[in-house]
Design an enzyme around this catalytic site. Sequence first.
Site, short mmCIF file in Angstrom:
data_model
loop_
_atom_site.label_atom_id
_atom_site.label_comp_id
_atom_site.label_asym_id
_atom_site.label_seq_id
_atom_site.Cartn_x
_atom_site.Cartn_y
_atom_site.Cartn_z
N ASP A 137 38.65 42.66 42.84
CA ASP A 137 39.88 43.01 42.14
C ASP A 137 40.81 43.70 43.13
O ASP A 137 40.51 44.79 43.63
CB ASP A 137 39.56 43.93 40.96
N ASP A 153 45.12 38.19 41.24
CA ASP A 153 44.57 39.35 41.94
C ASP A 153 43.09 39.61 41.69
O ASP A 153 42.57 40.64 42.11
CB ASP A 153 45.38 40.60 41.60
N GLU A 154 42.39 38.72 41.02
CA GLU A 154 40.96 38.95 40.82
C GLU A 154 40.20 37.65 40.67
O GLU A 154 40.75 36.63 40.24
CB GLU A 154 40.71 39.85 39.60
#
EC number: 2.7.7.7
Length: 356
Positions: free
Chosen positions: A11, A106-107
């Site tokens: 993350d 983003d993850e």
Amino acid sequence: MDTSRKIIHIDMDAFYASVEQRDHPEFRGKPLIIGGDPNKRGVVATCSYEARKFGVHSAMPTRQAAKLCPNGIFIHGNMAHYVEVSNQIREIFSRYTDIIEPLSLDEAYLDVTENKKGMKSATMVAREIQQTIYQELGLTASAGVSFNKFIAKIASDFKKPAGITVVTPEEAEAFLEQIPVTKFYGVGKVTAEKLHRLGIETGADLKKWSEWDLIRELHKHGYHLYRHVRGRSNNIVNPHRDRKSVGKETTFEFNVLDSRVLEQSLMQFAKKVEERLIKLQKHGKTVVLKLRYSDFTTITKRLTLNEYTNDASQIYQAAALLLIESYTGQDSIRLIGLTVTNLKPVYFENLRLEGL
């Protein structure tokens, strides 16, 4: 339950804001808020850790963020650039494994049980990925390492920013007992309120309840929570996962007759759906309304729009029209849901961060 898998959840830390602070030295160390002009309609997409100290968080109206953080720097952001950086991050992931399941820009989940470098330790893989991202891209990431996706995701949030948390099969139940139930997958605002009323605040509280009692009180959520708090989850990392729809629904504590309550729920759902669509870089063309009456009769109505959208106001207007056509106000409603389907990727230059 398979405990032999080695799963990493990566993350990125305050991703959009961190990219901006990396690229613009004048933003470093300052409260940066991505979400557009606070004098206009909009919500916070993300913010730097400096802004979070003032209580600013994602999905907050920008006007509220400006009140909490009057010295905050508000910018619209550059989604096309964030996509480019996200692709660079995924290229780093691919050096270790092809079993990658992105959740958003983003993850992502990575299954490194059989990794390309032959590394036996998933912890070492996670650390090396963190170091490589920082060295090559100047960004920090947090990581959770465990034997299933559910625990790995919770663990990645445990030592932010730039931290790493490892949870072995032997440690899983003790680790989950200390976690607030609001961190558990599937626990939204409504479920959290129900758990709070039942005196369930942590995993330890949850574990005291029998499976039957949880199902009685929380229905399908109870079934999943009973397993999750015991570390039982066999969901595999799926590199081919592709969302076909984005939606939100809720079961009311008491049956509802007032159409204004239903409209308010749809408005909240539309904002949440908008937020998820933008994070997934998608927009949709078909809006679906779901109503379940007190006698458990369920109906679904759909409306296909003239153009694709990820705008909450357009989604809400379509849902409200479906509600007018479907609900007479004579029978009470037990559940309401809103879903957007017929999705396709957004043209990034047209993404509107200001009107999230």
